[in-house]
Write a protein that holds these residues in place. Structure first.
Motif, PDB file in Angstrom:
ATOM      1  N   ARG A   7       0.612  -1.297  -0.040  1.00  0.00           N
ATOM      2  CA  ARG A   7       0.126   0.083  -0.054  1.00  0.00           C
ATOM      3  C   ARG A   7       1.089   1.408   0.138  1.00  0.00           C
ATOM      4  O   ARG A   7       1.930   1.346   0.335  1.00  0.00           O
ATOM      5  CB  ARG A   7      -0.822  -0.114   1.347  1.00  0.00           C
ATOM      6  N   MET A   8       0.454   2.040  -1.139  1.00  0.00           N
ATOM      7  CA  MET A   8       1.236   3.754  -0.699  1.00  0.00           C
ATOM      8  C   MET A   8       0.498   4.986  -1.263  1.00  0.00           C
ATOM      9  O   MET A   8      -0.934   4.787  -1.345  1.00  0.00           O
ATOM     10  CB  MET A   8       1.469   3.403  -2.337  1.00  0.00           C
ATOM     11  N   THR A   9       0.889   6.042  -0.260  1.00  0.00           N
ATOM     12  CA  THR A   9       0.359   6.416  -0.222  1.00  0.00           C
ATOM     13  C   THR A   9       0.424   7.609  -2.094  1.00  0.00           C
ATOM     14  O   THR A   9       1.109   6.941  -2.690  1.00  0.00           O
ATOM     15  CB  THR A   9       1.358   8.162   0.687  1.00  0.00           C
ATOM     16  N   PRO A  10      -0.834   8.312  -2.340  1.00  0.00           N
ATOM     17  CA  PRO A  10      -0.572   8.824  -3.363  1.00  0.00           C
ATOM     18  C   PRO A  10       0.881   9.591  -3.940  1.00  0.00           C
ATOM     19  O   PRO A  10       1.314   9.485  -4.915  1.00  0.00           O
ATOM     20  CB  PRO A  10      -1.791   9.685  -3.366  1.00  0.00           C
ATOM     21  N   GLU A  11       1.788  10.309  -3.028  1.00  0.00           N
ATOM     22  CA  GLU A  11       2.782  10.781  -3.445  1.00  0.00           C
ATOM     23  C   GLU A  11       3.623   9.813  -3.647  1.00  0.00           C
ATOM     24  O   GLU A  11       4.684  10.037  -3.875  1.00  0.00           O
ATOM     25  CB  GLU A  11       2.867  11.644  -2.391  1.00  0.00           C
ATOM     26  N   GLU A  12       3.776   8.711  -2.578  1.00  0.00           N
ATOM     27  CA  GLU A  12       4.674   8.066  -2.961  1.00  0.00           C
ATOM     28  C   GLU A  12       4.586   7.098  -4.189  1.00  0.00           C
ATOM     29  O   GLU A  12       5.335   6.726  -4.454  1.00  0.00           O
ATOM     30  CB  GLU A  12       4.753   6.637  -1.795  1.00  0.00           C
ATOM     31  N   TYR A  13       3.184   6.478  -4.717  1.00  0.00           N
ATOM     32  CA  TYR A  13       3.099   6.039  -6.113  1.00  0.00           C
ATOM     33  C   TYR A  13       3.129   6.950  -7.053  1.00  0.00           C
ATOM     34  O   TYR A  13       4.202   6.771  -7.513  1.00  0.00           O
ATOM     35  CB  TYR A  13       1.432   5.723  -5.846  1.00  0.00           C
ATOM     36  N   LEU A  14       3.459   8.291  -6.681  1.00  0.00           N
ATOM     37  CA  LEU A  14       3.415   8.663  -8.425  1.00  0.00           C
ATOM     38  C   LEU A  14       5.180   8.800  -8.243  1.00  0.00           C
ATOM     39  O   LEU A  14       5.742   9.131  -9.604  1.00  0.00           O
ATOM     40  CB  LEU A  14       2.947   9.866  -7.786  1.00  0.00           C
ATOM     41  N   ALA A  15       6.219   9.146  -7.242  1.00  0.00           N
ATOM     42  CA  ALA A  15       7.240   9.011  -7.100  1.00  0.00           C
ATOM     43  C   ALA A  15       7.537   7.511  -6.950  1.00  0.00           C
ATOM     44  O   ALA A  15       8.916   7.702  -8.582  1.00  0.00           O
ATOM     45  CB  ALA A  15       7.886   9.351  -5.585  1.00  0.00           C
ATOM     46  N   TRP A  16       7.219   6.513  -6.701  1.00  0.00           N
ATOM     47  CA  TRP A  16       7.564   5.713  -7.446  1.00  0.00           C
ATOM     48  C   TRP A  16       7.528   4.921  -8.563  1.00  0.00           C
ATOM     49  O   TRP A  16       7.822   4.027  -9.463  1.00  0.00           O
ATOM     50  CB  TRP A  16       6.927   4.137  -6.427  1.00  0.00           C
ATOM     51  N   GLY A  29      -4.322   2.901  -2.376  1.00  0.00           N
ATOM     52  CA  GLY A  29      -3.477   2.655  -1.618  1.00  0.00           C
ATOM     53  C   GLY A  29      -2.438   1.579  -2.471  1.00  0.00           C
ATOM     54  O   GLY A  29      -1.705   0.576  -2.017  1.00  0.00           O
ATOM     55  N   LYS A  30      -3.240   1.133  -3.520  1.00  0.00           N
ATOM     56  CA  LYS A  30      -2.843  -0.841  -3.693  1.00  0.00           C
ATOM     57  C   LYS A  30      -2.745   0.393  -5.977  1.00  0.00           C
ATOM     58  O   LYS A  30      -3.051   0.826  -6.291  1.00  0.00           O
ATOM     59  CB  LYS A  30      -4.000  -1.473  -4.088  1.00  0.00           C
ATOM     60  N   VAL A  31      -1.698  -0.563  -6.038  1.00  0.00           N
ATOM     61  CA  VAL A  31      -0.782  -0.646  -7.699  1.00  0.00           C
ATOM     62  C   VAL A  31      -1.503  -1.683  -8.016  1.00  0.00           C
ATOM     63  O   VAL A  31      -1.825  -2.950  -7.827  1.00  0.00           O
ATOM     64  CB  VAL A  31       0.211   0.027  -7.857  1.00  0.00           C
ATOM     65  N   TYR A  32      -1.752  -1.543  -9.557  1.00  0.00           N
ATOM     66  CA  TYR A  32      -1.961  -2.932 -10.714  1.00  0.00           C
ATOM     67  C   TYR A  32      -1.163  -2.264 -11.982  1.00  0.00           C
ATOM     68  O   TYR A  32      -0.942  -1.135 -12.806  1.00  0.00           O
ATOM     69  CB  TYR A  32      -3.705  -2.823 -10.419  1.00  0.00           C
ATOM     70  N   GLY A  33      -1.015  -3.233 -12.277  1.00  0.00           N
ATOM     71  CA  GLY A  33       0.184  -3.458 -13.152  1.00  0.00           C
ATOM     72  C   GLY A  33      -0.277  -3.227 -14.350  1.00  0.00           C
ATOM     73  O   GLY A  33      -1.544  -3.980 -14.629  1.00  0.00           O
ATOM     74  N   ASP A  67      -1.186   6.427 -22.376  1.00  0.00           N
ATOM     75  CA  ASP A  67       0.226   7.189 -21.551  1.00  0.00           C
ATOM     76  C   ASP A  67       0.046   8.365 -20.177  1.00  0.00           C
ATOM     77  O   ASP A  67       1.455   8.878 -20.098  1.00  0.00           O
ATOM     78  CB  ASP A  67       1.422   7.709 -22.769  1.00  0.00           C
ATOM     79  N   THR A  68      -0.718   9.261 -20.385  1.00  0.00           N
ATOM     80  CA  THR A  68      -1.884   9.817 -19.391  1.00  0.00           C
ATOM     81  C   THR A  68      -2.046   9.698 -18.626  1.00  0.00           C
ATOM     82  O   THR A  68      -3.117   8.903 -18.922  1.00  0.00           O
ATOM     83  CB  THR A  68      -2.074  11.181 -20.453  1.00  0.00           C
ATOM     84  N   LYS A  69      -2.491  10.393 -17.282  1.00  0.00           N
ATOM     85  CA  LYS A  69      -3.378   9.824 -15.816  1.00  0.00           C
ATOM     86  C   LYS A  69      -4.025  10.928 -16.095  1.00  0.00           C
ATOM     87  O   LYS A  69      -3.782  11.245 -15.954  1.00  0.00           O
ATOM     88  CB  LYS A  69      -1.896   9.793 -15.065  1.00  0.00           C
ATOM     89  N   VAL A  70      -5.447   9.832 -15.391  1.00  0.00           N
ATOM     90  CA  VAL A  70      -6.303  10.638 -15.160  1.00  0.00           C
ATOM     91  C   VAL A  70      -6.562  10.980 -13.785  1.00  0.00           C
ATOM     92  O   VAL A  70      -6.627   9.669 -13.426  1.00  0.00           O
ATOM     93  CB  VAL A  70      -8.249  10.436 -16.117  1.00  0.00           C
ATOM     94  N   ALA A  71      -6.542  11.788 -12.896  1.00  0.00           N
ATOM     95  CA  ALA A  71      -6.727  11.576 -11.570  1.00  0.00           C
ATOM     96  C   ALA A  71      -8.531  11.369 -10.645  1.00  0.00           C
ATOM     97  O   ALA A  71      -8.803  12.643 -11.738  1.00  0.00           O
ATOM     98  CB  ALA A  71      -5.818  12.980 -10.795  1.00  0.00           C
ATOM     99  N   VAL A  72      -9.122  11.160  -9.850  1.00  0.00           N
ATOM    100  CA  VAL A  72      -9.926  11.323  -9.457  1.00  0.00           C
ATOM    101  C   VAL A  72      -9.686  12.130  -7.812  1.00  0.00           C
ATOM    102  O   VAL A  72      -9.319  11.124  -6.871  1.00  0.00           O
ATOM    103  CB  VAL A  72     -10.300   9.547  -9.422  1.00  0.00           C
ATOM    104  N   SER A  73     -10.120  13.328  -8.011  1.00  0.00           N
ATOM    105  CA  SER A  73     -10.316  13.879  -7.317  1.00  0.00           C
ATOM    106  C   SER A  73     -10.489  13.309  -5.786  1.00  0.00           C
ATOM    107  O   SER A  73     -10.586  13.829  -4.536  1.00  0.00           O
ATOM    108  CB  SER A  73     -10.022  15.309  -7.187  1.00  0.00           C
ATOM    109  N   THR A  74     -12.107  12.889  -5.803  1.00  0.00           N
ATOM    110  CA  THR A  74     -12.601  12.895  -4.686  1.00  0.00           C
ATOM    111  C   THR A  74     -11.974  11.865  -3.620  1.00  0.00           C
ATOM    112  O   THR A  74     -12.352  11.389  -2.092  1.00  0.00           O
ATOM    113  CB  THR A  74     -14.065  12.696  -5.358  1.00  0.00           C
ATOM    114  N   ASN A  75     -11.422  10.696  -4.465  1.00  0.00           N
ATOM    115  CA  ASN A  75     -10.405   9.496  -3.842  1.00  0.00           C
ATOM    116  C   ASN A  75      -8.944   9.399  -3.649  1.00  0.00           C
ATOM    117  O   ASN A  75      -8.332   8.034  -3.527  1.00  0.00           O
ATOM    118  CB  ASN A  75     -10.945   8.262  -4.205  1.00  0.00           C
ATOM    119  N   ASP A  76      -8.761  10.476  -4.714  1.00  0.00           N
ATOM    120  CA  ASP A  76      -7.259   9.953  -4.581  1.00  0.00           C
ATOM    121  C   ASP A  76      -6.660   8.907  -5.678  1.00  0.00           C
ATOM    122  O   ASP A  76      -6.111   8.433  -5.654  1.00  0.00           O
ATOM    123  CB  ASP A  76      -6.063   9.991  -3.411  1.00  0.00           C
TER     124      ASP A  76
END
Length: 545
Positions: A7-16, A29-33, A67-76
């Motif tokens: 599990r990661m925070t949004p900031e940790e995910y973007l950097a990782w 908090g989870k990432v999916y390849g 190649d471009t991310k879309v952010a859902v601001s309501t739940n990060d």
């Protein structure tokens, strides 16, 4: 799509994720390849992006692919949609993330379909700026379009081959968020569906389904047989060697045979062409009957199938005289110059429809929605438009003689140079409408709300203004004002009679500001002192108080 357990925070995910060789989506908090896609999937994305970029060029919109991310601001959450469009100025300077999309498209494949339909759809719909979410099947021709309606609710429209009567070459999908119509022939160009591949695979795996059996290495008893001959060919060869007909064929004049074959082929070709040409009118009539059936059976249709049939019929040059389309969705339809005389279009949805120079003589348009429709130069003589919504419609140079416009909404409509001779405009809302240069002679404007409307240069000869509301109406240079018996109208002293400036407030509401207040007051006094225009019975204007 592979799932990571950490599990990661949004900031940790973007950097990782910037350090990873593949792309990852982020939810709770989870990432999916991300998985690799098929040629069909990629071809659909390429076709769609090419069409969108061409349509949106110069309109301040961004078209991005996976190649471009879309952010859902309501739940990060962060996703990589196959195609995303944003027309919001706040996204123009963004390099990697879109926060305010208006359109998101996912191309379905077997590995991602369930996730795109459930999880992604749930999260995407939380984006306030999003107006459309589209799912495109890469295995067959099928498009599902989720759209936000006027009540801010999501509606689903499905487009598939089963829903239309003709070829998919003319089947189109309307993307309302960017005002774009996309044909399936363009969308699925160069796409090879898996059904075709499976047929070839089955043939390879099941040789008994083929026309000939598999090659065998069994030699003929009479002569040496090439290794690649099949059993059927060997049998024919053996029969040929032992039959007297072989010698007979060898003695034939082959040139004569070729001439005979050529003659027979030419006769067959000519016969086929004659058959095709003689059946052309019959096929054309069958197509016409099929299209009419779609229209008649789909009265009140909201999906757009009937709209497509009506457009095709008009495009093929057929008259739409007397067609029954009451309650039908015809939004954005292109029916310019169509003959819709005597047609029943009551309660039909004609928003943004192209109706310039169309004929609506004696047509029933009662309660029709014609907001923002283009009716420039249309003939609406004797048409019933009572209670119709013509707000913001372009009615310039239109013929509305004898038309019934009672209780119609004409606010902000463009009626400049319109012919309204003997038209019934009683109880009509013409708030802010442009009636400059319009011919209103003998028209009935009783009880009409003309507040802030522009009647400059309009011909008001013998117009019935009884109880009409003239508050802030612009009447500078209107013709035959005295013949109109303006004193029968309500709030006539609040109208503008001198040159004025059109001003819009912060809410887009129109207001006319006289350039010479003193001259305006003097003109009001002149009318007031004109005793010949005094009404026998003063109007009861309590309705407009």
């Amino acid at each position: 799509m592979t799932k990571q357990t950490q599990r990661m925070t949004p900031e940790e995910y973007l950097a990782w994720e910037q350090q990873q060789p593949i792309k990852y989506e982020y939810i709770n908090g989870k990432v999916y390849g991300m998985t690799r896609e098929t040629f069909s999937h990629n071809n659909i994305v390429i076709n769609l992006v090419s069409a969108l970029k061409s349509h949106l060029q110069g309109k301040g919109c961004k078209v991005q692919i996976a190649d471009t991310k879309v952010a859902v601001s309501t739940n990060d959450s962060f996703f990589y949609p196959d195609v995303v469009v944003s027309c919001d100025p706040r996204d123009r300077e963004s390099r990697n993330i879109i926060y305010y999309p208006c359109l998101i498209v996912e191309v379905l494949s077997s590995s991602t379909e369930a996730f795109d339909r459930a999880q992604k759809c749930k999260h995407y719909r939380q984006i306030e700026s999003l107006k459309e979410y589209v799912l495109i099947d890469s295995e067959k021709i099928c498009i599902e379009c989720y759209q936000v309606n006027e009540k801010n609710k999501w509606e689903l429209t499905t487009y598939s081959l089963e829903e239309i009567a003709d070829s998919q070459q003319k089947f189109s999908v309307q993307l309302e968020s960017i005002n774009f119509e996309l044909t399936t022939s363009l969308l699925y160009k160069n796409v090879v569906f898996s059904e075709k591949i499976n047929i070839e695979k089955d043939r390879r795996e099941n040789p008994k389904q083929q026309d000939f059996s598999s090659p065998q290495d069994i030699p003929s008893p009479n002569r040496k047989t090439p290794k690649k001959q099949t059993r059927l060919i060997r049998r024919f060869s053996d029969w040929w060697e032992t039959t007297p007909i072989k010698k007979f064929i060898e003695d034939i004049d082959y040139l004569a045979v070729l001439n005979v074959v050529s003659l027979l082929a030419n006769i067959a070709i000519i016969s086929s062409l004659v058959t095709w040409f003689t059946g052309f009118e019959e096929r054309k009539e069958e197509k016409l009957v099929a299209t009419w059936s779609i229209i008649n059976d789909g009265q009140g249709d909201q999906s757009g199938v009937v709209k497509t049939a009506v457009e095709r019929l008009h495009k093929d040059g057929f008259s739409l005289l007397g067609v029954q389309l009451d309650g039908t969705n015809l939004g954005l339809a292109n029916l310019s110059e169509a003959d819709l005389s005597l047609a029943n279009l009551s309660k039909a949805d004609l928003v943004f429809a192209k109706l310039s120079e169309a004929k609506f003589i004696a047509a029933n348009l009662r309660e029709a929605n014609l907001r923002l429709a283009n009716l420039r130069g249309a003939d609406l003589t004797l048409a019933n438009l009572s209670e119709a919504d013509l707000s913001f419609a372009n009615l310039s140079e239109t013929y509305l003689s004898f038309a019934n416009l009672s209780e119609t909404y004409l606010s902000e409509a463009n009626l400049s140079e319109t012919y309204l001779t003997l038209a019934n405009l009683s109880k009509t809302d013409i708030y802010g409408a442009d009636l400059s240069l319009a011919n209103l002679s003998l028209a009935n404007l009783s009880l009409a709300n003309l507040s802030k409307a522009n009647l400059g240069l309009a011909n008001l000869s013998l117009v019935n203004l009884g109880l009409a509301n003239l508050s802030e109406t612009y009447l500078f240079n209107a013709k035959n004002l005295s013949n109109a018996q303006i004193k029968l109208a309500c709030n006539w002293k609040e109208a503008i009679y001198v040159n004025a400036t059109r001003v819009e407030d912060e809410y887009g509401r129109i207001q006319w500001i006289p350039e010479d207040q003193q001259a305006n007051q003097e003109r009001i006094k002149e009318i007031e002192q004109d005793k010949s225009s005094e009404p026998e019975n003063p109007p009861d204007c309590s309705k407009w108080e």
